[in-house]
Design a protein around this motif. Structure first.
Motif, PDB file in Angstrom:
ATOM      1  N   PHE A 146      37.538  -5.211 -49.064  1.00 15.77           N
ATOM      2  CA  PHE A 146      37.734  -4.058 -48.183  1.00 15.77           C
ATOM      3  C   PHE A 146      39.025  -4.113 -47.383  1.00 15.77           C
ATOM      4  CE2 PHE A 146      34.497  -6.844 -46.221  1.00 15.77           C
ATOM      5  CZ  PHE A 146      35.146  -7.237 -45.056  1.00 15.77           C
ATOM      6  N   TRP A 147      39.747  -5.225 -47.429  1.00 15.85           N
ATOM      7  CA  TRP A 147      41.035  -5.308 -46.724  1.00 15.85           C
ATOM      8  C   TRP A 147      42.149  -4.754 -47.593  1.00 15.85           C
ATOM      9  CZ3 TRP A 147      39.762  -6.105 -42.049  1.00 15.85           C
ATOM     10  CH2 TRP A 147      38.805  -7.039 -41.673  1.00 15.85           C
ATOM     11  N   THR A 148      43.137  -4.148 -46.964  1.00 19.43           N
ATOM     12  CA  THR A 148      44.345  -3.785 -47.690  1.00 19.43           C
ATOM     13  C   THR A 148      45.121  -5.080 -47.946  1.00 19.43           C
ATOM     14  OG1 THR A 148      45.719  -3.517 -45.705  1.00 19.43           O
ATOM     15  CG2 THR A 148      44.478  -1.567 -46.456  1.00 19.43           C
ATOM     16  N   PRO A 149      46.070  -5.077 -48.855  1.00 27.05           N
ATOM     17  CA  PRO A 149      46.855  -6.292 -49.085  1.00 27.05           C
ATOM     18  C   PRO A 149      47.536  -6.811 -47.804  1.00 27.05           C
ATOM     19  CG  PRO A 149      47.169  -4.790 -50.893  1.00 27.05           C
ATOM     20  CD  PRO A 149      46.386  -4.039 -49.851  1.00 27.05           C
ATOM     21  N   SER A 150      48.069  -5.927 -46.986  1.00 26.26           N
ATOM     22  CA  SER A 150      48.749  -6.396 -45.771  1.00 26.26           C
ATOM     23  C   SER A 150      47.751  -6.949 -44.756  1.00 26.26           C
ATOM     24  CB  SER A 150      49.608  -5.296 -45.153  1.00 26.26           C
ATOM     25  OG  SER A 150      48.817  -4.197 -44.764  1.00 26.26           O
ATOM     26  N   GLN A 151      46.578  -6.357 -44.656  1.00 22.28           N
ATOM     27  CA  GLN A 151      45.552  -6.890 -43.748  1.00 22.28           C
ATOM     28  C   GLN A 151      45.106  -8.274 -44.217  1.00 22.28           C
ATOM     29  OE1 GLN A 151      42.777  -3.643 -44.188  1.00 22.28           O
ATOM     30  NE2 GLN A 151      43.272  -2.812 -42.163  1.00 22.28           N
ATOM     31  N   LEU A 176      45.413 -11.816 -42.124  1.00 16.90           N
ATOM     32  CA  LEU A 176      44.262 -12.670 -41.819  1.00 16.90           C
ATOM     33  C   LEU A 176      44.430 -14.063 -42.418  1.00 16.90           C
ATOM     34  CD1 LEU A 176      41.478 -10.016 -42.408  1.00 16.90           C
ATOM     35  CD2 LEU A 176      42.199 -10.954 -40.198  1.00 16.90           C
ATOM     36  N   LYS A 177      44.895 -14.129 -43.651  1.00 17.39           N
ATOM     37  CA  LYS A 177      45.096 -15.420 -44.324  1.00 17.39           C
ATOM     38  C   LYS A 177      46.124 -16.257 -43.569  1.00 17.39           C
ATOM     39  CE  LYS A 177      46.390 -17.499 -48.696  1.00 17.39           C
ATOM     40  NZ  LYS A 177      46.929 -17.295 -50.037  1.00 17.39           N
ATOM     41  N   ILE A 224      37.340 -14.918 -45.318  1.00 16.01           N
ATOM     42  CA  ILE A 224      37.238 -13.525 -44.875  1.00 16.01           C
ATOM     43  C   ILE A 224      38.356 -12.663 -45.454  1.00 16.01           C
ATOM     44  CG2 ILE A 224      38.469 -13.976 -42.719  1.00 16.01           C
ATOM     45  CD1 ILE A 224      36.700 -11.870 -41.402  1.00 16.01           C
ATOM     46  N   TRP A 225      39.538 -13.234 -45.577  1.00 16.93           N
ATOM     47  CA  TRP A 225      40.678 -12.447 -46.043  1.00 16.93           C
ATOM     48  C   TRP A 225      40.573 -12.072 -47.522  1.00 16.93           C
ATOM     49  CZ3 TRP A 225      42.892 -15.116 -49.916  1.00 16.93           C
ATOM     50  CH2 TRP A 225      42.779 -16.511 -49.882  1.00 16.93           C
ATOM     51  N   ALA A 226      39.681 -12.697 -48.267  1.00 23.51           N
ATOM     52  CA  ALA A 226      39.542 -12.421 -49.697  1.00 23.51           C
ATOM     53  C   ALA A 226      38.608 -11.248 -49.987  1.00 23.51           C
ATOM     54  CB  ALA A 226      39.045 -13.668 -50.421  1.00 23.51           C
ATOM     55  N   GLU A 227      38.017 -10.687 -48.971  1.00 20.76           N
ATOM     56  CA  GLU A 227      37.088  -9.575 -49.171  1.00 20.76           C
ATOM     57  C   GLU A 227      37.836  -8.334 -49.661  1.00 20.76           C
ATOM     58  OE1 GLU A 227      33.813  -9.733 -49.177  1.00 20.76           O
ATOM     59  OE2 GLU A 227      33.946 -11.842 -48.662  1.00 20.76           O
TER      60      GLU A 227
END
Length: 78
Positions: A45-50, A54-55, A40-43
């Motif tokens: 639409f996330w900012t780098p910090s988001q 998540l990762k 999920i964290w590789a999508e």
């Protein structure tokens, strides 16, 4: 030490996103991952910090991991 219960609302707040029910539902509908594989964290639409948050939550099996998994499941639902 933060011992508060983690919810989708608190996760969205932690990610800097609107966390009311309508905003969460809209986010999940507009970011559907039904036909996508991968973490999920590789999508995109996330900012780098988001993405980092998540990762790390998942890799470290942190307090947030269960609710991040829940969000992932919701994003992958038809």
């Amino acid at each position: 030490m933060d011992v508060s219960k983690k919810t989708l609302g608190t996760l969205f707040e932690q990610l800097g996103l609107s966390n009311d029910t309508a905003a969460i539902e809209a986010f999940i509908q507009s970011h559907n991952l039904l036909n996508r594989a991968g973490p999920i964290w590789a999508e995109p639409f996330w900012t780098p910090s988001q993405a980092t948050f998540l990762k790390e939550a998942l890799e470290q099996d942190a307090d947030w991991s269960e609710i991040v998994d829940e969000m992932s499941n919701l994003l992958h639902k038809p």
